[in-house]
Design a protein around this motif. Structure first.
Motif, PDB file in Angstrom:
ATOM      1  N   GLY A  78       0.790  -1.217   0.000  1.00  0.00           N
ATOM      2  CA  GLY A  78       0.000   0.000   0.000  1.00  0.00           C
ATOM      3  C   GLY A  78       0.823   1.268   0.000  1.00  0.00           C
ATOM      4  N   ARG A  79       2.089   1.194   0.398  1.00  0.00           N
ATOM      5  CA  ARG A  79       2.890   2.423   0.457  1.00  0.00           C
ATOM      6  C   ARG A  79       4.041   2.377  -0.542  1.00  0.00           C
ATOM      7  N   ALA A  80       4.575   3.529  -0.809  1.00  0.00           N
ATOM      8  CA  ALA A  80       5.630   3.664  -1.806  1.00  0.00           C
ATOM      9  C   ALA A  80       6.958   3.167  -1.253  1.00  0.00           C
ATOM     10  N   SER A  81       7.704   2.490  -2.103  1.00  0.00           N
ATOM     11  CA  SER A  81       9.033   2.005  -1.743  1.00  0.00           C
ATOM     12  C   SER A  81       9.905   2.048  -2.990  1.00  0.00           C
ATOM     13  N   PRO A  82      11.099   2.619  -2.903  1.00  0.00           N
ATOM     14  CA  PRO A  82      11.978   2.634  -4.068  1.00  0.00           C
ATOM     15  C   PRO A  82      12.322   1.239  -4.579  1.00  0.00           C
ATOM     16  N   ALA A  83      12.230   0.233  -3.718  1.00  0.00           N
ATOM     17  CA  ALA A  83      12.534  -1.141  -4.129  1.00  0.00           C
ATOM     18  C   ALA A  83      11.544  -1.655  -5.173  1.00  0.00           C
ATOM     19  N   MET A  84      10.376  -1.022  -5.270  1.00  0.00           N
ATOM     20  CA  MET A  84       9.391  -1.423  -6.273  1.00  0.00           C
ATOM     21  C   MET A  84       9.956  -1.295  -7.684  1.00  0.00           C
ATOM     22  N   LEU A  85      10.911  -0.394  -7.862  1.00  0.00           N
ATOM     23  CA  LEU A  85      11.444  -0.110  -9.189  1.00  0.00           C
ATOM     24  C   LEU A  85      12.715  -0.901  -9.502  1.00  0.00           C
ATOM     25  N   ASN A  86      13.154  -1.767  -8.587  1.00  0.00           N
ATOM     26  CA  ASN A  86      14.414  -2.496  -8.779  1.00  0.00           C
ATOM     27  C   ASN A  86      14.426  -3.367 -10.023  1.00  0.00           C
ATOM     28  N   SER A  87      13.294  -3.891 -10.416  1.00  0.00           N
ATOM     29  CA  SER A  87      13.263  -4.800 -11.563  1.00  0.00           C
ATOM     30  C   SER A  87      13.119  -4.076 -12.902  1.00  0.00           C
ATOM     31  N   ILE A  88      12.955  -2.764 -12.870  1.00  0.00           N
ATOM     32  CA  ILE A  88      12.749  -2.006 -14.108  1.00  0.00           C
ATOM     33  C   ILE A  88      14.093  -1.555 -14.665  1.00  0.00           C
ATOM     34  N   GLU A  89      14.290  -1.853 -15.948  1.00  0.00           N
ATOM     35  CA  GLU A  89      15.520  -1.431 -16.624  1.00  0.00           C
ATOM     36  C   GLU A  89      15.165  -0.454 -17.736  1.00  0.00           C
ATOM     37  N   VAL A  90      16.052   0.527 -17.927  1.00  0.00           N
ATOM     38  CA  VAL A  90      15.837   1.610 -18.880  1.00  0.00           C
ATOM     39  C   VAL A  90      16.886   1.519 -19.982  1.00  0.00           C
ATOM     40  N   ASP A  91      16.471   1.855 -21.216  1.00  0.00           N
ATOM     41  CA  ASP A  91      17.419   1.912 -22.326  1.00  0.00           C
ATOM     42  C   ASP A  91      18.283   3.156 -22.129  1.00  0.00           C
ATOM     43  N   TYR A  92      19.523   2.949 -21.731  1.00  0.00           N
ATOM     44  CA  TYR A  92      20.437   4.051 -21.428  1.00  0.00           C
ATOM     45  C   TYR A  92      21.599   3.989 -22.407  1.00  0.00           C
ATOM     46  N   TYR A  93      21.519   4.795 -23.455  1.00  0.00           N
ATOM     47  CA  TYR A  93      22.534   4.840 -24.508  1.00  0.00           C
ATOM     48  C   TYR A  93      22.823   3.455 -25.084  1.00  0.00           C
ATOM     49  N   GLY A  94      21.752   2.703 -25.358  1.00  0.00           N
ATOM     50  CA  GLY A  94      21.891   1.424 -26.026  1.00  0.00           C
ATOM     51  C   GLY A  94      21.998   0.215 -25.121  1.00  0.00           C
ATOM     52  N   SER A  95      22.190   0.408 -23.823  1.00  0.00           N
ATOM     53  CA  SER A  95      22.263  -0.751 -22.930  1.00  0.00           C
ATOM     54  C   SER A  95      21.169  -0.638 -21.868  1.00  0.00           C
ATOM     55  N   MET A  96      20.664  -1.788 -21.460  1.00  0.00           N
ATOM     56  CA  MET A  96      19.617  -1.813 -20.448  1.00  0.00           C
ATOM     57  C   MET A  96      20.261  -1.642 -19.069  1.00  0.00           C
ATOM     58  N   THR A  97      19.832  -0.599 -18.348  1.00  0.00           N
ATOM     59  CA  THR A  97      20.415  -0.223 -17.061  1.00  0.00           C
ATOM     60  C   THR A  97      19.300  -0.110 -16.025  1.00  0.00           C
ATOM     61  N   PRO A  98      19.536  -0.621 -14.804  1.00  0.00           N
ATOM     62  CA  PRO A  98      18.520  -0.465 -13.760  1.00  0.00           C
ATOM     63  C   PRO A  98      18.218   1.017 -13.511  1.00  0.00           C
ATOM     64  N   ILE A  99      16.950   1.295 -13.255  1.00  0.00           N
ATOM     65  CA  ILE A  99      16.484   2.675 -13.104  1.00  0.00           C
ATOM     66  C   ILE A  99      17.187   3.391 -11.939  1.00  0.00           C
ATOM     67  N   ASN A 100      17.533   2.636 -10.889  1.00  0.00           N
ATOM     68  CA  ASN A 100      18.150   3.272  -9.725  1.00  0.00           C
ATOM     69  C   ASN A 100      19.614   3.637  -9.954  1.00  0.00           C
ATOM     70  N   GLN A 101      20.194   3.225 -11.091  1.00  0.00           N
ATOM     71  CA  GLN A 101      21.576   3.594 -11.391  1.00  0.00           C
ATOM     72  C   GLN A 101      21.680   4.858 -12.231  1.00  0.00           C
ATOM     73  N   ILE A 102      20.566   5.291 -12.812  1.00  0.00           N
ATOM     74  CA  ILE A 102      20.615   6.500 -13.642  1.00  0.00           C
ATOM     75  C   ILE A 102      19.758   7.617 -13.065  1.00  0.00           C
ATOM     76  N   SER A 103      19.233   7.414 -11.855  1.00  0.00           N
ATOM     77  CA  SER A 103      18.394   8.441 -11.242  1.00  0.00           C
ATOM     78  C   SER A 103      18.368   8.260  -9.731  1.00  0.00           C
ATOM     79  N   SER A 104      17.936   9.313  -9.054  1.00  0.00           N
ATOM     80  CA  SER A 104      17.707   9.198  -7.611  1.00  0.00           C
ATOM     81  C   SER A 104      16.215   9.003  -7.397  1.00  0.00           C
ATOM     82  N   ILE A 105      15.887   8.135  -6.452  1.00  0.00           N
ATOM     83  CA  ILE A 105      14.487   7.826  -6.178  1.00  0.00           C
ATOM     84  C   ILE A 105      14.208   8.162  -4.723  1.00  0.00           C
ATOM     85  N   THR A 106      13.249   9.065  -4.502  1.00  0.00           N
ATOM     86  CA  THR A 106      12.908   9.469  -3.141  1.00  0.00           C
ATOM     87  C   THR A 106      11.423   9.224  -2.881  1.00  0.00           C
TER      88      THR A 106
END
Length: 181
Positions: A29-57
């Motif tokens: 029911g509540r927000a947790s940055p760990a919810m996004l751990n499995s999401i990967e983003v296309d970062y200059y051609g390679s798939m990178t975890p979202i928490n490595q290219i941004s800060s999550i608060t």
């Protein structure tokens, strides 16, 4: 305790830790940055975890704020979140992304609990596989007399039972957390 039982316990603890990590990705029911751990983003051609290219608060209990280190990544992060199975629509604010976590319905909570049970069963299978492997190793080891072989097998079984009990306790806590309104 037997050497093989100690080694088995160490491997089983790794299975339990992996299980905890799997549970942290489940949406409660509540927000947790760990919810996004499995999401990967296309970062200059390679798939990178979202928490490595941004800060999550977590500015509020039901809200996540994602601030990419590079402003050009906002579109890629939004599309990655939309493509994920999170079921949350990101709000693009130009330089950051806001995720508002909606309250879970009773049906959705039950689905999440079912998923937690699947994760628990997978963890138990992993623990039992470790037990089987070490039971086989103990049987093959010719240096064990019959009474020590029996004691080693009992130690391995005790470690297995403790690990399964830990998994069940973790599941019960998580289930209570998910079902809480």
């Amino acid at each position: 305790m037997d050497v093989y039982a100690l080694e088995a316990k160490e491997k089983m603890n790794k299975c339990i830790e992996s299980y905890r990590n799997s549970l942290s990705t489940l949406r409660t029911g509540r927000a947790s940055p760990a919810m996004l751990n499995s999401i990967e983003v296309d970062y200059y051609g390679s798939m990178t975890p979202i928490n490595q290219i941004s800060s999550i608060t977590v500015p509020e209990p039901r809200q996540l704020l994602i601030k990419p280190y590079d402003k050009n990544d906002v579109k890629n992060i939004v599309s990655a979140i939309n493509a994920s199975d999170l079921g949350i629509n990101p709000i693009n604010e130009g330089i950051c992304i806001r995720l508002i976590i909606p309250a879970l319905t009773e049906e959705r909570r039950k689905d999440i609990v079912k998923q937690a049970h699947r994760y628990a069963e997978d963890a138990k299978v992993s623990v039992r596989n470790v037990r089987r492997d070490y039971m086989d190793v103990v049987k093959i080891d010719d240096s064990y007399p019959e009474d020590m072989l029996k004691r080693a097998q009992e130690d391995i079984q005790k470690v297995t039972d403790d690990a399964v009990k830990d998994i069940d306790n973790i599941l019960a806590e998580k289930e209570k957390e998910i079902m809480a309104i």
